[in-house]
Write an enzyme that holds these catalytic residues in place. Structure first.
Site, PDB file in Angstrom:
ATOM      1  N   CYS B 202       0.914  -1.248   0.103  1.00  0.00           N
ATOM      2  CA  CYS B 202      -0.087   0.033   0.035  1.00  0.00           C
ATOM      3  C   CYS B 202       0.828   1.204  -0.222  1.00  0.00           C
ATOM      4  O   CYS B 202       0.702   2.028  -0.722  1.00  0.00           O
ATOM      5  CB  CYS B 202      -0.802  -0.084   1.360  1.00  0.00           C
ATOM      6  SG  CYS B 202      -1.824  -1.402   1.601  1.00  0.00           S
ATOM      7  N   HIS B 206       0.819   4.874  -1.936  1.00  0.00           N
ATOM      8  CA  HIS B 206       0.125   5.814  -1.141  1.00  0.00           C
ATOM      9  C   HIS B 206       1.097   6.466  -0.047  1.00  0.00           C
ATOM     10  O   HIS B 206       0.625   7.352   0.656  1.00  0.00           O
ATOM     11  CB  HIS B 206      -1.179   5.025  -0.540  1.00  0.00           C
ATOM     12  CG  HIS B 206      -2.255   4.706  -1.496  1.00  0.00           C
ATOM     13  ND1 HIS B 206      -2.782   5.761  -2.445  1.00  0.00           N
ATOM     14  CD2 HIS B 206      -2.821   3.567  -2.076  1.00  0.00           C
ATOM     15  CE1 HIS B 206      -3.503   5.196  -3.102  1.00  0.00           C
ATOM     16  NE2 HIS B 206      -3.483   3.866  -3.041  1.00  0.00           N
ATOM     17  N   ARG B 245     -12.574  -0.721  -2.014  1.00  0.00           N
ATOM     18  CA  ARG B 245     -11.457  -0.147  -2.626  1.00  0.00           C
ATOM     19  C   ARG B 245     -10.201  -0.745  -2.186  1.00  0.00           C
ATOM     20  O   ARG B 245      -9.083  -0.994  -2.921  1.00  0.00           O
ATOM     21  CB  ARG B 245     -11.250   1.372  -2.092  1.00  0.00           C
ATOM     22  CG  ARG B 245     -10.070   2.125  -2.678  1.00  0.00           C
ATOM     23  CD  ARG B 245     -10.497   2.556  -4.161  1.00  0.00           C
ATOM     24  NE  ARG B 245      -9.288   3.169  -4.740  1.00  0.00           N
ATOM     25  CZ  ARG B 245      -8.586   2.527  -5.649  1.00  0.00           C
ATOM     26  NH1 ARG B 245      -8.926   1.114  -5.690  1.00  0.00           N
ATOM     27  NH2 ARG B 245      -7.528   3.023  -6.063  1.00  0.00           N
ATOM     28  N   CYS B 249      -7.352  -2.414  -4.770  1.00  0.00           N
ATOM     29  CA  CYS B 249      -6.071  -2.068  -4.616  1.00  0.00           C
ATOM     30  C   CYS B 249      -5.105  -3.390  -4.714  1.00  0.00           C
ATOM     31  O   CYS B 249      -4.144  -3.581  -5.274  1.00  0.00           O
ATOM     32  CB  CYS B 249      -5.603  -1.317  -3.439  1.00  0.00           C
ATOM     33  SG  CYS B 249      -5.611   0.323  -3.718  1.00  0.00           S
TER      34      CYS B 249
END
Lengths: 140, 288
Positions: B202, B206, B245, B249
């Site tokens: 992640c 991000h 979401r 991802c």
């Protein structure tokens, strides 16, 4: 300058500088540069750039061999799924391998099973890498 | 003897460096410090995007990319989630077959509570999310659970988020239950662990990848990620939940995705929400 401190620092840092190219690094570099079936030398011995699954698939294309490799691939994928690191495409590849067996396309089945097993093995490696190194990306 | 003493001192210095490093990173139950993590994350973004105010991170990518923001401001003139909020309100206020409703299941009748989720439930020994409790409320009252991800669950959640706008997130990790801290740590570990055939965490997109193009997309910053959910994504053409979401991802990294509301995802939400403490709830949101 404090000699004791210098010696200790050198000893502490020595593994960083002394680390020779690992087998993994040598294998990956040769694989990336020359593809499979290339021979390279590491620490005086010769090796080829075949993944273990490619070697497993390089057998006579029979139903028994294809089924055996598919069974191994399924077992490896179950192992990685248990760790939560299963890759997205692997199950589809396993299904395609079974379909190829059903159609009598044993060479294709062997190659697909080898690919699925490789995915699973890489996922397991990825899990162990993450366990040991995940924290390195955390901002301090 | 003198040399031995000096060598011992030298090794002690070298060892101390490693110990201090471990203490700072907070990667196990002994060292993890959620508040230090939160401050470190804020400082990271302060340094990365010095012109963005802390409070603006609730707006995701629009807080750091001026061009995207311009389009989004226009989009927000007629917010695409408005009908969903209205539908969510209608669903929220429709009584179940037994005469009870959502208001009977939640604190303050379910109004203005979104920012308190997720929370650590000591009795159940797990992280509870808003969508999870919406469905638990339904089942407890003899109704079928909604499907996770989109549709009515997202609409009810959107209405509840709407009634909570501008309330400040203050997620707690109770000190009297080490399992809460363990859940936070698991969420943190999930966020930073690389997964899938593309070998992405992640954080790759991000954190390090915030506002750095991945083909046509600009990944949003992790800070403020959860505040605006559920969201109406233009890509989806509809409203969806945070866990939808997460699954997306996960798929994008070519991992076999977990199911919405899996324990791992709830822990991830717990970690991410704690990181957003101090920011306001501003869901539902509109995103690309």
């Amino acid at each position: 300058m404090n000699k004791g401190l210098i010696i200790a620092a050198v000893l502490a840092l020595a593994p960083t500088f002394a680390a020779a190219e690992s087998f993994k690094d040598a294998f990956e570099m040769n694989r990336a540069m020359y593809g499979k079936n290339h021979t390279f030398t590491w620490q005086g011995k010769q090796y080829t750039t075949m993944h273990e699954e490619e070697a497993e698939a390089a057998v006579k294309a029979t139903k028994a061999n294809a089924e055996a490799l598919l069974a191994k691939a399924k077992a490896k994928n179950a192992e990685v799924a248990k760790l939560g690191y299963e890759w997205k495409l692997t199950r589809g590849i396993l299904t395609n391998a079974q379909t190829a067996i059903d159609k009598g396309e044993y060479r294709k089945a062997l190659n697909l099973a080898a690919q699925a097993k490789y995915h699973a093995r890489m996922g397991i490696q990825q899990y162990h890498y993450a366990q040991a190194n995940w924290y390195l990306a955390v901002p301090q | 003897m003198k040399i031995i003493r000096k060598l011992a001192l030298g090794f002690a210095v070298a060892a101390a460096t490693h110990i201090t490093y471990a203490a700072d990173t907070g990667f196990d139950m002994q060292t993890v410090d959620p508040e230090a993590d939160r401050i470190a994350l804020q400082n990271y973004y302060k340094s990365r995007f010095p012109n963005t105010e802390f409070a603006d991170y609730v707006n995701g990518i629009y807080s750091v990319d001026a061009d995207s923001r311009e389009q989004w401001v226009e989009l927000e003139e007629f917010p695409p989630y408005e009908f969903d909020v209205e539908k969510g309100e209608e669903l929220f206020n429709t009584a179940f077959a037994n005469g009870k409703g959502y208001a009977d299941c939640f604190e303050n009748g379910g109004i203005g509570i979104r920012h308190k989720y997720p929370y650590w439930n000591k009795e159940e020994g797990t992280v509870k999310t808003l969508e999870q409790e919406i469905n638990e409320c339904r089942v407890k009252n003899g109704e079928e659970a909604f499907k996770w991800g989109k549709g009515p669950i997202a609409q009810v959640s959107a209405y509840m988020a709407w009634t909570s706008r501008d309330k400040v997130f203050d997620i707690q990790i109770p000190a009297d239950d080490p399992r809460a801290k363990a859940a936070y740590l698991e969420g943190k570990k999930f966020f930073y662990s690389k997964r899938g055939q593309l070998n992405l965490s992640c954080a790759n997109c991000h954190l390090q990848g915030s506002n750095i193009r991945i083909r046509a997309d600009l990944p949003s910053p992790q800070l403020g990620h959860v505040t605006h959910f559920p969201v109406f994504r233009s890509k989806w053409g509809e409203l969806g939940t945070l866990h939808r979401r997460y699954s997306g991802c996960h798929k994008d990294s070519r991992s076999n995705p977990l199911k919405p509301q899996a324990e791992e995802f709830r822990n991830l939400e717990y970690f991410q929400s704690y990181m957003s403490n101090g920011l306001v709830a501003n869901g539902p949101g509109a995103r690309k």
